[in-house]
Design an enzyme around this catalytic site. Structure first.
Site, short mmCIF file in Angstrom:
data_model
loop_
_atom_site.label_atom_id
_atom_site.label_comp_id
_atom_site.label_asym_id
_atom_site.label_seq_id
_atom_site.Cartn_x
_atom_site.Cartn_y
_atom_site.Cartn_z
N CYS A 2 99.32 44.42 69.98
CA CYS A 2 99.75 45.80 69.96
C CYS A 2 99.73 46.30 68.52
O CYS A 2 100.16 45.60 67.61
CB CYS A 2 101.15 46.01 70.53
N ARG A 28 94.20 44.91 67.71
CA ARG A 28 95.45 44.26 68.14
C ARG A 28 95.71 44.43 69.64
O ARG A 28 96.67 43.89 70.17
CB ARG A 28 96.64 44.84 67.36
N TRP A 71 98.50 45.84 74.13
CA TRP A 71 97.98 44.64 74.80
C TRP A 71 99.07 44.27 75.79
O TRP A 71 100.16 43.87 75.40
CB TRP A 71 97.74 43.53 73.78
N ASN A 97 106.20 45.90 69.80
CA ASN A 97 105.23 44.81 69.77
C ASN A 97 106.05 43.53 69.92
O ASN A 97 106.87 43.23 69.07
CB ASN A 97 104.50 44.85 68.42
N GLY A 98 105.85 42.79 71.01
CA GLY A 98 106.61 41.57 71.23
C GLY A 98 107.12 41.51 72.65
O GLY A 98 106.60 42.20 73.53
N GLU A 466 84.93 24.46 70.98
CA GLU A 466 84.70 25.80 70.45
C GLU A 466 83.58 26.50 71.22
O GLU A 466 83.69 27.68 71.55
CB GLU A 466 84.38 25.71 68.95
N LYS A 470 83.85 30.07 73.28
CA LYS A 470 82.97 31.24 73.08
C LYS A 470 82.41 31.70 74.42
O LYS A 470 82.40 32.88 74.73
CB LYS A 470 81.80 30.92 72.13
N GLU A 473 85.25 33.38 76.59
CA GLU A 473 85.79 34.69 76.22
C GLU A 473 84.76 35.81 76.22
O GLU A 473 85.10 36.96 76.48
CB GLU A 473 86.59 34.64 74.90
N HIS A 489 85.91 9.65 83.39
CA HIS A 489 87.32 9.48 83.76
C HIS A 489 87.79 10.61 84.68
O HIS A 489 88.99 10.80 84.84
CB HIS A 489 88.18 9.40 82.50
N LYS A 582 92.26 40.84 69.04
CA LYS A 582 91.83 40.09 67.86
C LYS A 582 93.00 39.39 67.19
O LYS A 582 92.86 38.33 66.63
CB LYS A 582 91.14 41.06 66.89
C1 AGP Z 1 88.42 33.04 68.93
O1 AGP Z 1 87.16 33.42 69.34
C2 AGP Z 1 89.54 33.64 69.58
N1 AGP Z 1 89.43 34.99 69.85
C3 AGP Z 1 90.92 33.10 69.27
O2 AGP Z 1 90.94 31.83 69.82
C4 AGP Z 1 91.41 33.02 67.81
O3 AGP Z 1 90.67 32.09 67.10
C5 AGP Z 1 92.91 32.64 67.82
O4 AGP Z 1 93.62 33.63 68.49
C6 AGP Z 1 93.47 32.45 66.44
O5 AGP Z 1 93.39 33.60 65.67
P1 AGP Z 1 93.61 33.56 64.10
O6 AGP Z 1 92.48 32.74 63.52
O7 AGP Z 1 93.55 34.98 63.70
O8 AGP Z 1 94.92 32.91 63.85
#
Ligand code: AGP
Length: 587
Positions: A2, A28, A71, A97-98, A466, A470, A473, A489, A582
């Site tokens: 947010c 945000r 958000w 925000n929170g 990782e 990608k 998301e 396993h 983000k």
């Molecule tokens: C990565 O593609 C993500 N959108 C997410 O996992 C991100 O890396 C994570 O939220 C951490 O963010 P930061 O690096 O700003 O702390």
């Protein structure tokens, strides 16, 4: 999560100032947005569901107002749930925000007292609580103090009141920054929207509250003791970023990665040697981060073991709260974060600090909370990362960790630098060599799949995780990253005819074992996509990534590109994937 932006001053276009501020805060949260301004003795609100984009605002002229990009946490993405929220009189408006953890019981009490609620949000209890305290004869500042103390959880609130022509704000979680201009104040979730107006900022700390009318007053919470504000004059600039000739920020940022690596190779030796000394002295080093940053820290653990012959611990930062019992004054916490605002990172760092542990912040955003918390600070230098999916910040973290692991073991900076520069050249080739055309059929094939498996061993394990993140998301394909040895396993049960499996097979000590794992998948009908410098018969599709001595960096690039082009193939917005933001500032 947010974004918050507020204005009080002598300019009468508050709503436009706020809208401009919100446009820079959309990273945000982009579920909905809204602005509230004071018009005579009432508040006028404009709300919209969806992204701000290049929206305009239609509110009348006013010299005071607040705005929010949401958000969603409590309540769906609807107009009713969009902030700002009002009390019953229409004279108080609040944004937040929170999370208010005890909102249910507060709401029930307020309903019993006759308050009418319009949304499903936790936030809406706040304007009604403020209304209650005002009714009891408290002033607006005192009402905020009492209402804030009533709420459990980590939050930042900003509220306006028409009667007192005042903004009050309080926080114990998410960031709030105050800008002090000539006869005007700005309040926002980050400094970027404020810096065009003023360089005099106050970074409001947790458990502090401010009151803004013609004057500024700062108080501590929960007691409400007035304290002297510490104004910081900011000399740095917030870098802006445009898409230039790229269709999306994500593609632009993927393309910027060679430049990011070269910058680190050429300019980071001194800082990294200094950090290496700190690590050598510590008794217990912990790398923490979330999402992509956590995967970078996992890669760091392998790099340290392999190259520096030093054991470091790592944990997702959101789990670190439960692992902190053994921290001492000699412990060193190295926090990795692009935004520097992730609450799951900030929270364990605050606790570690209270225990006397030392903090190293490796962040991309200058001036961010994590940056300011560091006893030793290192900037990633990747430039603004706008796409929600982290690409260049990940590569920057890996480059720094690779250099660090090497410089702890020996001081042969020249060879590390050469490896990094070679890797940058190699990545440049991959990103400029018509990936989309070359792998057109693969992109089509994957776009129809619901599940993808990615395996890696050793240093490539973090890359597998990782790569899967990608894909998830950006292309909304369920992807699972696995340590190659773990397949048999359990997860092998999922493999059926044409199940796609990406195999990370760098030319290192993991090659033979990962190829055997690929064989096991193929024997069950799986379709094998090999990312390697060495071709193998087991690969149905081969994505060549030449060996440069640091495969951990280059092997993620094809997965970034695959995710991006899969998003396009599926008509999705790769820069702003659904449900995400983000900067993740709620727990
Ligand atoms: C990565 O593609 C993500 N959108 C997410 O996992 C991100 O890396 C994570 O939220 C951490 O963010 P930061 O690096 O700003 O702390």
């Amino acid at each position: 999560m947010c974004g918050i932006f507020g204005y009080i001053g002598i300019k009468d276009n508050a709503s436009e100032i706020i809208l401009k501020g919100l446009k820079g805060l959309e990273y945000r949260g982009y579920d909905s947005w809204g602005i509230a301004v004071k018009i005579n003795d009432k508040i006028s609100v404009e709300k919209h569901v969806g992204k701000i984009g290049d929206a305009k605002v239609n509110l009348p002229k006013s010299t005071i107002g607040i705005g929010h990009t949401r958000w969603a946490t409590h309540g769906g993405v609807t107009m009713e749930n969009a902030h700002p929220h009002l009390d019953c009189t229409g004279e108080i408006s609040v944004l937040h925000n929170g999370i208010i953890e005890n909102y249910r019981e507060i709401k029930d009490e307020l309903i019993k007292k006759g308050h009418k609620f319009k949304s499903e949000t936790d936030t809406e209890v706040m304007p009604h609580l403020l209304e209650e305290y005002l009714k009891k004869g408290k002033n607006f500042t005192e009402s905020m103090r009492l209402a804030f103390n009533h709420c459990k959880g980590l939050s930042a609130f900003v509220a306006i009141n028409t009667k007192s022509h005042q903004i009050v704000a309080a926080k114990n979680g998410s960031p709030l920054i105050l800008g002090i201009g000539e006869n005007e104040f700005f309040i926002a979730s980050d400094a970027s929207g404020i810096l065009p107006y003023t360089r005099n900022l106050i970074f409001i700390k947790d458990n502090e509250m401010i009151s803004l009318d013609k004057n500024l007053k700062l108080f501590t919470l929960p007691d409400g003791k007035e304290i002297k504000p510490k104004i910081e004059v900011i000399t740095w600039n917030v870098e802006s970023s445009s898409k230039e000739n790229f269709k999306h920020f994500m593609l632009k940022e993927i393309n910027e990665q060679p430049k990011v690596i070269r910058n680190i190779a050429e300019n980071y030796e001194d800082q990294i040697l200094e950090l290496a000394k700190i690590i050598k002295k510590s008794r217990g080093t912990f790398f923490i981060g979330c999402g992509t940053a956590y995967y970078a820290s996992l890669a760091g653990m392998y790099l340290f073991s392999k190259i520096a012959k030093k054991h470091v611990n790592t944990a997702p930062a959101s789990e670190f709260n439960y692992l902190e019992d053994f921290l001492t004054k000699e412990s060193l916490i190295i926090a990795l974060s692009q935004s520097g605002e992730t609450i799951d990172v900030v929270e364990p760092l605050s606790r570690a600090k209270r225990k006397g542990a030392k903090i190293v912040s490796i962040v991309n955003a200058l001036g961010s909370t994590v940056y300011r918390m560091g006893d030793f600070k290192l900037l990633l230098g990747a430039g603004p990362e706008k796409a929600v999916a982290s690409t260049k910040a990940y590569i920057a973290k890996l480059s720094i960790l690779f250099m660090l692991a090497n410089l702890i073991d020996n001081n042969n900076f020249k060879s590390v630098k050469n490896i990094l520069l070679k890797t940058a050249d190699q990545i440049e080739k991959i990103v400029t060599d018509g990936f989309e055309n070359k792998y057109k059929n693969l992109i089509k094939f994957l776009s129809k799949k619901e599940n993808v498996y990615i395996i890696g061993r050793g240093i490539s394990y973090g890359t597998a995780l990782e790569g899967a993140l990608k894909l998830k998301e950006i292309s909304y394909i369920h992807a699972e990253g696995l340590a190659g040895g773990e397949l048999k396993h359990g997860p092998l049960a999922l493999i059926e005819k044409n199940s796609p499996c990406i195999v990370l097979a760098p030319d290192d000590d993991t090659y033979d074992a990962i190829i055997s794992n690929a064989m096991e998948i193929k024997a069950r009908g799986g379709y094998i996509i090999g990312i390697s410098s060495k071709k193998s018969d087991v690969f149905d599709e081969f994505i060549e990534v030449k060996e440069t001595g640091c495969s951990i960096i280059s092997q993620v690039i094809p997965m970034q590109l695959l995710s991006y082009y899969l998003a396009l193939e599926k008509n999705l917005d790769p820069d702003k994937p659904r449900n995400l933001a983000k900067s993740v500032t709620v727990k």
